[in-house]
Scaffold this motif. Structure first.
Motif, PDB file in Angstrom:
ATOM      1  N   SER A   1     -35.661 -14.815  59.421  1.00 22.54           N
ATOM      2  CA  SER A   1     -36.639 -14.305  58.457  1.00 22.54           C
ATOM      3  C   SER A   1     -37.454 -13.161  59.059  1.00 22.54           C
ATOM      4  O   SER A   1     -37.719 -12.157  58.398  1.00 22.54           O
ATOM      5  N   VAL A   2     -37.844 -13.308  60.322  1.00 26.39           N
ATOM      6  CA  VAL A   2     -38.579 -12.240  61.009  1.00 26.39           C
ATOM      7  C   VAL A   2     -37.706 -10.999  61.124  1.00 26.39           C
ATOM      8  O   VAL A   2     -38.159  -9.868  60.878  1.00 26.39           O
ATOM      9  N   GLY A   3     -36.439 -11.202  61.484  1.00 21.85           N
ATOM     10  CA  GLY A   3     -35.526 -10.065  61.571  1.00 21.85           C
ATOM     11  C   GLY A   3     -35.362  -9.364  60.238  1.00 21.85           C
ATOM     12  O   GLY A   3     -35.406  -8.128  60.160  1.00 21.85           O
ATOM     13  N   SER A   4     -35.175 -10.141  59.160  1.00 20.97           N
ATOM     14  CA  SER A   4     -35.043  -9.549  57.829  1.00 20.97           C
ATOM     15  C   SER A   4     -36.310  -8.814  57.415  1.00 20.97           C
ATOM     16  O   SER A   4     -36.257  -7.732  56.825  1.00 20.97           O
ATOM     17  N   TRP A   5     -37.462  -9.396  57.737  1.00 15.55           N
ATOM     18  CA  TRP A   5     -38.745  -8.770  57.412  1.00 15.55           C
ATOM     19  C   TRP A   5     -38.909  -7.434  58.121  1.00 15.55           C
ATOM     20  O   TRP A   5     -39.332  -6.434  57.521  1.00 15.55           O
ATOM     21  N   LEU A   6     -38.550  -7.391  59.400  1.00 12.56           N
ATOM     22  CA  LEU A   6     -38.655  -6.133  60.146  1.00 12.56           C
ATOM     23  C   LEU A   6     -37.729  -5.072  59.559  1.00 12.56           C
ATOM     24  O   LEU A   6     -38.083  -3.882  59.503  1.00 12.56           O
ATOM     25  N   LEU A   7     -36.554  -5.501  59.105  1.00 12.72           N
ATOM     26  CA  LEU A   7     -35.631  -4.544  58.487  1.00 12.72           C
ATOM     27  C   LEU A   7     -36.219  -3.975  57.198  1.00 12.72           C
ATOM     28  O   LEU A   7     -36.062  -2.786  56.910  1.00 12.72           O
ATOM     29  N   THR A   8     -36.913  -4.822  56.424  1.00 13.09           N
ATOM     30  CA  THR A   8     -37.528  -4.326  55.183  1.00 13.09           C
ATOM     31  C   THR A   8     -38.673  -3.357  55.469  1.00 13.09           C
ATOM     32  O   THR A   8     -39.020  -2.534  54.611  1.00 13.09           O
ATOM     33  N   LEU A   9     -39.253  -3.448  56.669  1.00 14.60           N
ATOM     34  CA  LEU A   9     -40.322  -2.520  57.053  1.00 14.60           C
ATOM     35  C   LEU A   9     -39.781  -1.180  57.548  1.00 14.60           C
ATOM     36  O   LEU A   9     -40.557  -0.272  57.852  1.00 14.60           O
ATOM     37  N   GLY A  10     -38.462  -1.098  57.652  1.00 17.57           N
ATOM     38  CA  GLY A  10     -37.850   0.151  58.087  1.00 17.57           C
ATOM     39  C   GLY A  10     -37.432   0.181  59.541  1.00 17.57           C
ATOM     40  O   GLY A  10     -36.952   1.218  60.020  1.00 17.57           O
ATOM     41  N   VAL A  11     -37.606  -0.914  60.269  1.00 16.54           N
ATOM     42  CA  VAL A  11     -37.126  -0.970  61.651  1.00 16.54           C
ATOM     43  C   VAL A  11     -35.601  -0.975  61.620  1.00 16.54           C
ATOM     44  O   VAL A  11     -34.992  -1.714  60.837  1.00 16.54           O
ATOM     45  N   THR A  12     -34.965  -0.169  62.444  1.00 13.06           N
ATOM     46  CA  THR A  12     -33.513  -0.072  62.409  1.00 13.06           C
ATOM     47  C   THR A  12     -32.865  -1.342  62.962  1.00 13.06           C
ATOM     48  O   THR A  12     -33.493  -2.128  63.680  1.00 13.06           O
ATOM     49  N   GLU A  13     -31.587  -1.531  62.623  1.00 17.11           N
ATOM     50  CA  GLU A  13     -30.854  -2.716  63.087  1.00 17.11           C
ATOM     51  C   GLU A  13     -30.805  -2.787  64.610  1.00 17.11           C
ATOM     52  O   GLU A  13     -30.814  -3.882  65.181  1.00 17.11           O
ATOM     53  N   ARG A  14     -30.736  -1.661  65.257  1.00 19.50           N
ATOM     54  CA  ARG A  14     -30.632  -1.657  66.719  1.00 19.50           C
ATOM     55  C   ARG A  14     -31.976  -1.958  67.390  1.00 19.50           C
ATOM     56  O   ARG A  14     -32.024  -2.594  68.438  1.00 19.50           O
ATOM     57  N   PHE A  15     -33.089  -1.500  66.807  1.00 23.39           N
ATOM     58  CA  PHE A  15     -34.407  -1.725  67.407  1.00 23.39           C
ATOM     59  C   PHE A  15     -35.009  -3.068  67.002  1.00 23.39           C
ATOM     60  O   PHE A  15     -35.876  -3.601  67.709  1.00 23.39           O
ATOM     61  N   MET A  16     -34.573  -3.600  65.862  1.00 22.55           N
ATOM     62  CA  MET A  16     -35.177  -4.826  65.334  1.00 22.55           C
ATOM     63  C   MET A  16     -35.182  -6.003  66.315  1.00 22.55           C
ATOM     64  O   MET A  16     -36.224  -6.672  66.472  1.00 22.55           O
ATOM     65  N   PRO A  17     -34.082  -6.320  67.024  1.00 22.58           N
ATOM     66  CA  PRO A  17     -34.119  -7.489  67.919  1.00 22.58           C
ATOM     67  C   PRO A  17     -35.171  -7.371  69.021  1.00 22.58           C
ATOM     68  O   PRO A  17     -35.862  -8.345  69.336  1.00 22.58           O
ATOM     69  N   GLY A  18     -35.307  -6.189  69.612  1.00 19.67           N
ATOM     70  CA  GLY A  18     -36.296  -6.009  70.670  1.00 19.67           C
ATOM     71  C   GLY A  18     -37.715  -6.105  70.165  1.00 19.67           C
ATOM     72  O   GLY A  18     -38.593  -6.674  70.822  1.00 19.67           O
ATOM     73  N   VAL A  19     -37.969  -5.550  68.970  1.00 16.47           N
ATOM     74  CA  VAL A  19     -39.304  -5.639  68.379  1.00 16.47           C
ATOM     75  C   VAL A  19     -39.641  -7.098  68.074  1.00 16.47           C
ATOM     76  O   VAL A  19     -40.766  -7.562  68.321  1.00 16.47           O
ATOM     77  N   ALA A  20     -38.679  -7.838  67.555  1.00 15.58           N
ATOM     78  CA  ALA A  20     -38.900  -9.255  67.270  1.00 15.58           C
ATOM     79  C   ALA A  20     -39.247 -10.009  68.554  1.00 15.58           C
ATOM     80  O   ALA A  20     -40.149 -10.858  68.570  1.00 15.58           O
ATOM     81  N   GLY A  21     -38.541  -9.705  69.646  1.00 16.21           N
ATOM     82  CA  GLY A  21     -38.825 -10.356  70.918  1.00 16.21           C
ATOM     83  C   GLY A  21     -40.250 -10.099  71.391  1.00 16.21           C
ATOM     84  O   GLY A  21     -40.917 -11.009  71.896  1.00 16.21           O
ATOM     85  N   LEU A  22     -40.721  -8.874  71.224  1.00 18.48           N
ATOM     86  CA  LEU A  22     -42.096  -8.551  71.637  1.00 18.48           C
ATOM     87  C   LEU A  22     -43.122  -9.342  70.818  1.00 18.48           C
ATOM     88  O   LEU A  22     -44.190  -9.704  71.329  1.00 18.48           O
TER      89      LEU A  22
END
Length: 429
Positions: free
Chosen positions: A163-184
């Motif tokens: 859900s966090v990953g999907s949410w970040l994608l809806t905010l415009g975070v790219t698929e490649r950057f999304m996992p690292g942002v979620a980890g932070l």
């Protein structure tokens, strides 16, 4: 090593009532492992549609790379988890997760196809975290209840991380950057929960009397445990392998499964379905603490696993008959596969050590089963990639679940038969 050496105790923790201590330990373990999933699962919410890497679909390549790293981590962890001194567990958890986050940040910037090995590096440290967290909870009168809470964390966290990953994608975070942002996002609470976990005191004298002392294990100890109980342990590990494959297929390809059910999975969908599953599995497996006799609790856990296998077997049938909607199917299937998966981690291996009084620890048995499970899952997803695109993935998924369920029931029944034979080790337990 004496009991006093296992973990440092303080005056504050010594005065903590047993129930309060169990709640504290369970909350800390839940939080620590829940946050670990923020470094492992958010990337699976991305579709990586249309990409090809090494001749296969990009998402399949990424899932395979991470699972390979995770499986390698379990193999390494067979020794590390068994031998690591309790005083070093907390620092090891934070260090391993830090390495995983660094790999995700590298994943964001590495050119294709070199981003794929980054997910191998991400999985490589994470596979040892569960065994290290579990080490803080084992060998206690309330171990099953605390471990059930711990296991509920990865059931719920799997959905929340997506859900966090999907949410970040809806905010415009790219698929490649999304996992690292979620980890932070998950890093600060993880450090806080591990700090709480590090202050959990060791089992008391009554815990040791009822469940046995849980010692570190050298190579000779590991071989002795496995050889003496191979007839029952081999089918137990096989059952764990089978439900690991089922669990991983359902988790890693959840968006594809939801599409097969005719329902697009919104960010909240993953969390909603897994919340129901977590509650059911938590209650059923947590009740094992009410069974005092180790032998009775051991066989009760096998019965729970067999019942879960039956639910797995029934779920595809009732779906195809139109008796269940997609959401109810995912909840029923999740409950069925997590019942044996969690029972093995919370009760079966714990009570096996308690009833045999073998020298060993729960982390070793769980980690060796995990290693086998994830290696088998790698073979499955590589095989799935070789299936012609004309074959419907959702249909393949339903058929695979039915086969895995039947084999799980048979394996648990074989282990029951092996351990039901009276032995000098178990007759008095």
């Amino acid at each position: 090593m004496s009991i006093a050496d296992r973990q440092p105790a303080t005056a504050a923790t010594a005065a903590t009532p047993r129930a309060g201590l169990a709640a504290w330990a369970a909350l800390a373990a839940f939080g620590a492992y829940f946050c670990m999933y923020g470094f492992r699962k958010p990337f699976t919410a991305a579709g990586f549609e249309g990409g090809q890497v090494f001749g296969i679909g990009e998402k399949t390549a990424l899932v395979t790379a991470q699972v390979l790293g995770y499986a390698a981590s379990k193999l390494i962890g067979v020794r590390v988890v068994a031998e690591l001194r309790p005083s070093r567990r907390a620092a090891a958890i934070v260090g391993l997760v830090g390495v995983a986050e660094a790999a995700l940040l590298l994943f964001a910037v590495a050119p294709s196809p070199w981003h794929v090995p980054c997910l191998f590096l991400n999985g490589l440290p994470l596979g040892m975290v569960f065994g290290l967290v579990l080490g803080f909870l084992e060998g206690r009168r309330l171990t099953e209840a605390m471990a059930a809470v711990l296991c509920a964390s990865f059931i719920l966290a799997d959905g929340v991380a997506k859900s966090v990953g999907s949410w970040l994608l809806t905010l415009g975070v790219t698929e490649r950057f999304m996992p690292g942002v979620a980890g932070l996002i998950f890093l600060p609470p993880l450090v806080g929960f591990v700090a709480l976990l590090a202050r959990v005191p060791p089992p008391d004298a009554r815990d040791v009397a009822l469940r046995g002392d849980r010692a570190t294990m050298d190579r000779r100890d590991r071989r002795a445990l496995l050889s003496r109980h191979a007839a029952g342990l081999v089918p137990l590990v096989l059952a764990y392998v089978l439900v690991t494959i089922a669990r991983s297929l359902r988790a890693d390809f959840a968006p594809e499964v939801w599409r097969g059910l005719g329902r697009a999975a919104a960010p909240a969908t993953f969390t909603e379905s897994e919340t129901f599953v977590a509650l059911a599995v938590l209650v059923v497996n947590g009740l094992a603490v009410l069974i005092v006799g180790n032998r009775r609790a051991f066989f009760a856990s096998l019965a729970v696993g067999i019942a879960g296998g039956a639910l797995m077997l029934v779920a595809p049938v009732v779906l195809r008959q139109g008796w269940l909607g997609g959401f109810a199917f995912m909840v029923l299937l999740g409950t069925g596969l997590y019942l044996p998966y969690v029972a093995l981690q919370t009760t079966t291996f714990e009570r096996l050590l308690a009833m045999t009084r073998e020298r060993g620890n729960l982390g070793f048995l769980v980690t060796i089963a995990d290693a086998a499970g994830y290696l088998a899952y790698v073979a499955v997803i590589v095989g799935e990639a070789a299936i012609p695109s004309s074959i419907d993935f959702f249909r393949f998924f339903l058929d695979a679940i039915a086969v895995l369920a039947a084999l799980t029931i048979a394996s648990l029944a074989a282990s029951w038969r092996a351990f039901a034979r009276p032995t000098a080790d178990t007759a008095s337990s």
